[in-house]
Structure formats: C-alpha cells, structure tokens
Design a protein around this motif. Structure first.
Motif, PDB file in Angstrom:
ATOM      1  N   LEU A 170       0.807  -1.218   0.000  1.00  0.00           N
ATOM      2  CA  LEU A 170       0.000   0.000   0.000  1.00  0.00           C
ATOM      3  C   LEU A 170       0.839   1.267   0.000  1.00  0.00           C
ATOM      4  O   LEU A 170       0.328   2.348  -0.330  1.00  0.00           O
ATOM      5  CB  LEU A 170      -0.936   0.002   1.210  1.00  0.00           C
ATOM      6  N   SER A 171       2.110   1.174   0.340  1.00  0.00           N
ATOM      7  CA  SER A 171       2.970   2.360   0.307  1.00  0.00           C
ATOM      8  C   SER A 171       3.670   2.520  -1.038  1.00  0.00           C
ATOM      9  O   SER A 171       4.385   3.497  -1.242  1.00  0.00           O
ATOM     10  CB  SER A 171       4.023   2.273   1.423  1.00  0.00           C
ATOM     11  N   GLY A 172       3.473   1.572  -1.936  1.00  0.00           N
ATOM     12  CA  GLY A 172       4.122   1.636  -3.242  1.00  0.00           C
ATOM     13  C   GLY A 172       3.117   1.838  -4.358  1.00  0.00           C
ATOM     14  O   GLY A 172       1.927   2.076  -4.123  1.00  0.00           O
ATOM     15  N   PRO A 173       3.568   1.715  -5.610  1.00  0.00           N
ATOM     16  CA  PRO A 173       2.663   1.846  -6.757  1.00  0.00           C
ATOM     17  C   PRO A 173       1.708   0.648  -6.820  1.00  0.00           C
ATOM     18  O   PRO A 173       2.136  -0.501  -6.731  1.00  0.00           O
ATOM     19  CB  PRO A 173       3.615   1.858  -7.953  1.00  0.00           C
ATOM     20  N   LEU A 174       0.432   0.930  -6.986  1.00  0.00           N
ATOM     21  CA  LEU A 174      -0.580  -0.130  -6.936  1.00  0.00           C
ATOM     22  C   LEU A 174      -0.871  -0.650  -8.347  1.00  0.00           C
ATOM     23  O   LEU A 174      -1.953  -0.460  -8.911  1.00  0.00           O
ATOM     24  CB  LEU A 174      -1.854   0.396  -6.275  1.00  0.00           C
ATOM     25  N   ARG A 175       0.126  -1.303  -8.918  1.00  0.00           N
ATOM     26  CA  ARG A 175      -0.049  -1.896 -10.235  1.00  0.00           C
ATOM     27  C   ARG A 175      -0.896  -3.153 -10.124  1.00  0.00           C
ATOM     28  O   ARG A 175      -0.840  -3.857  -9.122  1.00  0.00           O
ATOM     29  CB  ARG A 175       1.301  -2.229 -10.852  1.00  0.00           C
ATOM     30  N   PRO A 176      -1.674  -3.461 -11.171  1.00  0.00           N
ATOM     31  CA  PRO A 176      -2.511  -4.666 -11.123  1.00  0.00           C
ATOM     32  C   PRO A 176      -1.689  -5.932 -10.895  1.00  0.00           C
ATOM     33  O   PRO A 176      -0.762  -6.231 -11.650  1.00  0.00           O
ATOM     34  CB  PRO A 176      -3.174  -4.689 -12.511  1.00  0.00           C
ATOM     35  N   SER A 177      -1.996  -6.632  -9.836  1.00  0.00           N
ATOM     36  CA  SER A 177      -1.336  -7.892  -9.509  1.00  0.00           C
ATOM     37  C   SER A 177      -2.135  -8.544  -8.391  1.00  0.00           C
ATOM     38  O   SER A 177      -2.927  -7.886  -7.710  1.00  0.00           O
ATOM     39  CB  SER A 177       0.108  -7.668  -9.054  1.00  0.00           C
ATOM     40  N   SER A 178      -1.919  -9.821  -8.178  1.00  0.00           N
ATOM     41  CA  SER A 178      -2.626 -10.495  -7.081  1.00  0.00           C
ATOM     42  C   SER A 178      -2.160  -9.966  -5.737  1.00  0.00           C
ATOM     43  O   SER A 178      -2.929  -9.911  -4.768  1.00  0.00           O
ATOM     44  CB  SER A 178      -2.400 -12.003  -7.171  1.00  0.00           C
ATOM     45  N   GLU A 179      -0.888  -9.531  -5.664  1.00  0.00           N
ATOM     46  CA  GLU A 179      -0.363  -9.008  -4.406  1.00  0.00           C
ATOM     47  C   GLU A 179      -1.036  -7.700  -4.027  1.00  0.00           C
ATOM     48  O   GLU A 179      -1.489  -7.527  -2.892  1.00  0.00           O
ATOM     49  CB  GLU A 179       1.155  -8.818  -4.522  1.00  0.00           C
ATOM     50  N   SER A 180      -1.106  -6.765  -4.972  1.00  0.00           N
ATOM     51  CA  SER A 180      -1.765  -5.487  -4.672  1.00  0.00           C
ATOM     52  C   SER A 180      -3.259  -5.687  -4.463  1.00  0.00           C
ATOM     53  O   SER A 180      -3.881  -5.037  -3.612  1.00  0.00           O
ATOM     54  CB  SER A 180      -1.510  -4.478  -5.801  1.00  0.00           C
TER      55      SER A 180
END
Length: 572
Positions: A193-203
């Motif tokens: 959540l403190s980084g770029p929220l690129r589409p991925s299962s992690e985000s």
C-alpha cells in the motif's frame, strides 16, 4: 436327483472358499480343511445364509439404522481430536452407507437445516410461499454489486492511518473467523500500500483487506469503494493465476460481499475460490514447500467453511469441495497472522511476536475455534436428520437416531478446548440469567450447538403436527426442540451483532427457527409444552438490531415477514 439336492446344498455350504473355487470335494475340517493345510492356504468358509427377515425385524429397522449411526461415534471422536494440540492429521473414514440421512438434493419438510431457503417443503410446512427464496434472490440481485461501475479506477492515495485502522479492524472482525494469512502478512500489506498499486494479485490482496477492514470498522467517514474498485482492476489476473494468493483474493471478495449483507454475490466468488483451490490441491501445486502446503490447507478449509456457511442457507450451486475433505489434512495454524500493536507504520510492519503471551493466546483461540468449527461442519455434513425410511418409502421420525445424534453433539462439546467450552445454561433458570460467552468465537460455537439441537428435534415436531397427536416419547422430543430454541435466541441475537461476516446467514437462521417455533406453538397437540419462557423468546426474535437489518433489502423483507407472523400469533 431330487434326493441328492439337499446333500449338494449342504456340501456346498460347508465347503471352504478354495475348494468351492476349484469345484472339488472339501472335508470341511475346522479351522482348516486338508487341502488348504497341504497347500498352506487361508481356509475361509462362507457364513450360512441368513433367515428371511420377519415383519417385526422390518418394522424395527430403526434399531438397525441406529446401530449404523453408532459406528460413526468413533469417527466423530477422531474428528474432534485434532482440536487438541495433538494429531492434527487424523484421517476420517466414510460414514456407513447403511445410515440414511438426507442429502442436499432431497427436499423434505423433516429437514430444517439443509438449504433452508431452497427447501420448498420446509417453506410450505412453515406457511411460507414456496418461491420465498427466489423473491429474496431477485431482491438482492436487483441492487447490483457495488464497485463494478468504476472498476477501471487506479488512482488511489492510501492514507497511512486509514490503512492501519482498516488492518486492525480486519484482524479483529474478519480474519479471526477465517484465519487464512501467514504470520508475515502485515509487512506485505504496508509495503504494497505504500508503493505503486499496479494490477497484480499481491496489490489486489492488500487492497481487498483494506476495503473489508473499512467496512467492518463501520466508519462512514472513510469510504471503502476506492480500495475495492482499484482491487478489481486485478480481477482478470487473479482469475487466471494459479496461486494461493489468488484464492485468498477471491475469498476476500466473497467476504467483502458478506460484510455488505449480499450473500448471492458472495457465493459467486466463493464458488470460484473453492473450485480453484480444489484444482490446485489435485495437481499438487507447490507441494514441496511446507509453508505453501500449510497455506493451501488454510485456504481449502477456509473456502469450505465459507461456502458451507453461505450455501447452506440458499438454493445455489456447490463446488463439490466436500469431496476432498478426507484427503486434505487439517491445518496446523501455528504461524497464523495476527495484527499487533507494533504494526502501525511501514517501517515497523511486522506483527506482534508470536512468542508474546498475548499473541500466543490470540493465535491459539483462532486455531482452536477454526478446528472446532471444521469438526462441527463435518459432523453435520455426514448426518443431521433423525429420519427413517419405512418399507413403504415414507419418511418418519426416528427417535433413536435423534438420541444418538445428540450424543455425538455432546461428544463434540466435550472435546472442545477449555477456552472454547461455553456454558450451555439451563432452560429452567430465569431467562435473564443466561450466561453468554464474552468471546464472539465461543458464542458462535454455542449458537451452532443449539441450532444443531433444534435441527435434530425438528422432525419430532413436524411428525406431531402431521399426525395431530403425539406419544409421550414424541412429546419429550418436541420439548427438547422448544428448550433448544429458548436457549438459542439470546446467543444468536448476540452473534448477529458480533459476527459481521456471517450476519446475513445468522439472521436467516433466526428467522427460520423462530417461524418454526411459532408454527409448532400453534399446533393443538403441542400447546401443553409451550412455556412463558418460549413465548418470551419468540417475542425477542423480532428485536434484532434494526440499523444492521436496514442495510440489506432482503433482510428488510425477511424482517417484515417475521413481524407479520409475530403480530398474527399475538406476540407483538
């Protein structure tokens, strides 16, 4: 030829299996005939054919079925033992096929607990419209799911304090019921959540945790929609991805809708999660990684409980996840994630140490509850209805089976760890003296205990209403139904307030059991069993927290039907 037939039959009956197969004469010596002794074979004899059953035997077949149910008691004990710190992987055998229990496909008014809203016979027996479930489904589907309209949104600024409060609320009100995350999840959550929220299962996973946490926190000043909308941009990825994280994401979407009191949408995603984890287990994904194996077990059992909780009330498809329940070992739960006081900033993102007393106690509570809940569901899945089939194909109440089912339920209660063993209470004591567990987890187990007893003895009530009369034994079992209902109501009302992920299904259970109790109380043959305590509890069933009920259009409809029934029966 006719004179020799009896001898042939006798000789064939006494011949051992080896001589019968060779079609040679057997001297029928015991324990081993001459041929088997010479050739060092196991000498086995067939049992003499049983005499044809008498009519008395046929009509006393309840005892036969009861003996079959008795055999399952050892299976129940082996199911419950994993709730203790030993032998978490005890296998469970199939229940005997002789035991006749209703399946999900059957539709009988005797079967109160199975797919309550999908059982038209139960609806008819309770005086409800047969399509009552369809009306609720249309009401839910008409509102549409939140978040999909703007699912392309990706511009999101996450406020740190919002992320912290959402994670704390998620830990306290969601993960405690479905503990599917490993111990290092806090670190991943803040990092993502403190980084770029690129589409991925992690985000997607972290965003969904924040969205669900903000819902259960019930702080309307902080919207949860942006988190959910941004998470949905990763939906194609998690559908296609074969990973435990993708299963966790799908479960969180399901829990998101559960918290919004939208069970049909929740079931849609739970079904995908359950199917995905089954496929992963069958092909052995990441089977060499012990951490991944534990996570797959947590995901499997979490998905099973979630699907069972939602689908148990609705007439919906099932994923077949129960087909693997004897092949997937129970999780150890020794590295389950817990939100700790140190988890307040990205720089200090690790959860509280698992060695600390408070953390240990919390994890142990989750572990013992999770395993006790699995044991309860497995017990109910195998047999939960005290009904027997007569030779004429008619279903009738089987009191002997009811007693055995209650005995198995008491075994489940006896094997609960001390921290989870709730006080059952006494129906003869003043109603105000009911001592509910302070722990929501323990109270939920208490609710299930009494829901199970209500279900066990509902067939007795239905049999009495159907016959218009009742024997002393049947009246005694009807009394057990009423007493169980009296003890259930305060716990289920409390659980409706505390268990935010299961609120919709809890309210439906409250509704169905209360309508059943009212219907039974109005039966002339059961009037003498109705106590002032029963009438008071029926009145209390209509006093659920209205601010919660009004959040769901289907629950508003159900509440209206309940209030109408209470009014017609003179309870309002």
């Amino acid at each position: 030829m006719e004179e020799r037939r009896p001898n042939k039959r006798k000789r064939t009956t006494l011949a051992c299996n080896a001589c019968r197969a060779r079609r040679t004469k057997c001297d029928s010596q015991k324990p081993s005939c001459s041929y088997c002794q010479t050739h060092r074979l196991d000498c086995l004899y067939q049992e003499a054919p049983a005499e044809p059953p008498s009519r008395t035997y046929i009509w006393n077949s309840v005892e036969v079925e009861l003996n079959a149910v008795n055999k399952r008691l050892d299976q129940l004990i082996s199911l419950m033992l994993p709730a203790e710190p030993i032998s978490p992987d005890v296998p469970v055998r199939d229940p005997p096929t002789e035991c006749r229990a209703f399946t999900d496909k059957e539709n009988s008014p005797f079967d109160l607990p199975s797919k309550l809203l999908g059982n038209s016979s139960v609806m008819h027996a309770l005086g409800l419209h047969a399509d009552f479930a369809q009306v609720l489904a249309r009401e839910e589907r008409a509102t549409g799911p939140e978040g999909h309209a703007n699912a392309g949104t990706r511009m999101l600024i996450v406020h740190h304090q919002h992320a912290v409060s959402a994670l704390a609320a998620f830990s306290a009100h969601v993960h405690t019921w479905y503990p599917i995350f490993p111990s290092g999840f806090s670190e991943e959550y803040f990092r993502v959540l403190s980084g770029p929220l690129r589409p991925s299962s992690e985000s997607c996973l972290s965003l969904l945790v924040a969205a669900v946490g903000l819902i259960v926190e019930e702080n309307e000043a902080v919207p949860y929609f942006p988190y959910f909308e941004t998470a949905l941009t990763s939906l194609p990825i998690i559908i296609a991805e074969c990973s435990i994280r993708s299963v966790q994401c799908l479960m969180l979407i399901s829990l998101y809708y559960c918290c919004l009191l939208k069970p049909y949408q929740a079931h849609d995603y739970c079904l995908i999660a359950a199917s995905k984890i089954q496929n992963m287990i069958k092909i052995g994904v990441e089977s060499d990684d012990l951490t991944a194996v534990e996570q797959s077990r947590l995901a499997y059992w979490g998905a099973l409980l979630l699907e069972n909780e939602i689908g148990g009330q609705l007439d919906v498809a099932n994923s077949g996840i129960w087909c693997l329940d004897e092949h997937v070992p129970l999780p150890l739960c020794h590295q389950t994630w817990e939100f700790g006081p140190e988890s307040t900033s990205p720089a200090i993102a690790a959860p509280a140490s698992s060695d600390s007393p408070s953390s240990n106690a919390s994890v142990q509570n989750m572990r013992s509850y999770f395993l006790a809940e699995i044991a309860m569901r497995r017990m109910l899945h195998r047999c939960n209805t005290a009904v027997q089939v007569t030779p004429a194909g008619k279903y009738v109440y089987a009191p002997g089976i009811a007693i055995e089912l209650e005995r198995q339920l008491e075994e489940w209660y006896r094997y609960l760890p001390e921290k989870d063993r709730f006080r059952k209470g006494d129906v003869l004591h003043p109603l105000e003296a009911v001592d509910l567990p302070s722990c929501p987890l323990s109270n939920f187990l208490r609710v299930q205990y009494y829901c199970c007893k209500v279900s066990i003895y509902w067939p007795a009530v239905y049999q009495a209403m159907q016959d218009g009369t009742a024997t002393n034994l049947l009246l005694d079992h009807c009394q057990r139904f009423f007493d169980s209902y009296v003890m259930l109501i305060p716990g289920i009302v409390a659980a409706f307030n505390d268990c935010r992920v299961n609120r919709w299904t809890l309210f439906i259970s409250l509704f169905i059991t209360s309508v059943a109790a009212m219907t039974a109380a109005n039966a002339p043959c059961l009037n003498e069993l109705c106590s002032p305590q029963l009438y008071q509890r029926i009145k209390e069933s209509g006093r659920a927290e209205q601010t919660i009920v009004r959040k769901s259009s289907s629950l508003v409809l159900v509440q209206g039907v309940l209030e109408e029934r209470l009014s017609k029966s003179g309870f309002v």
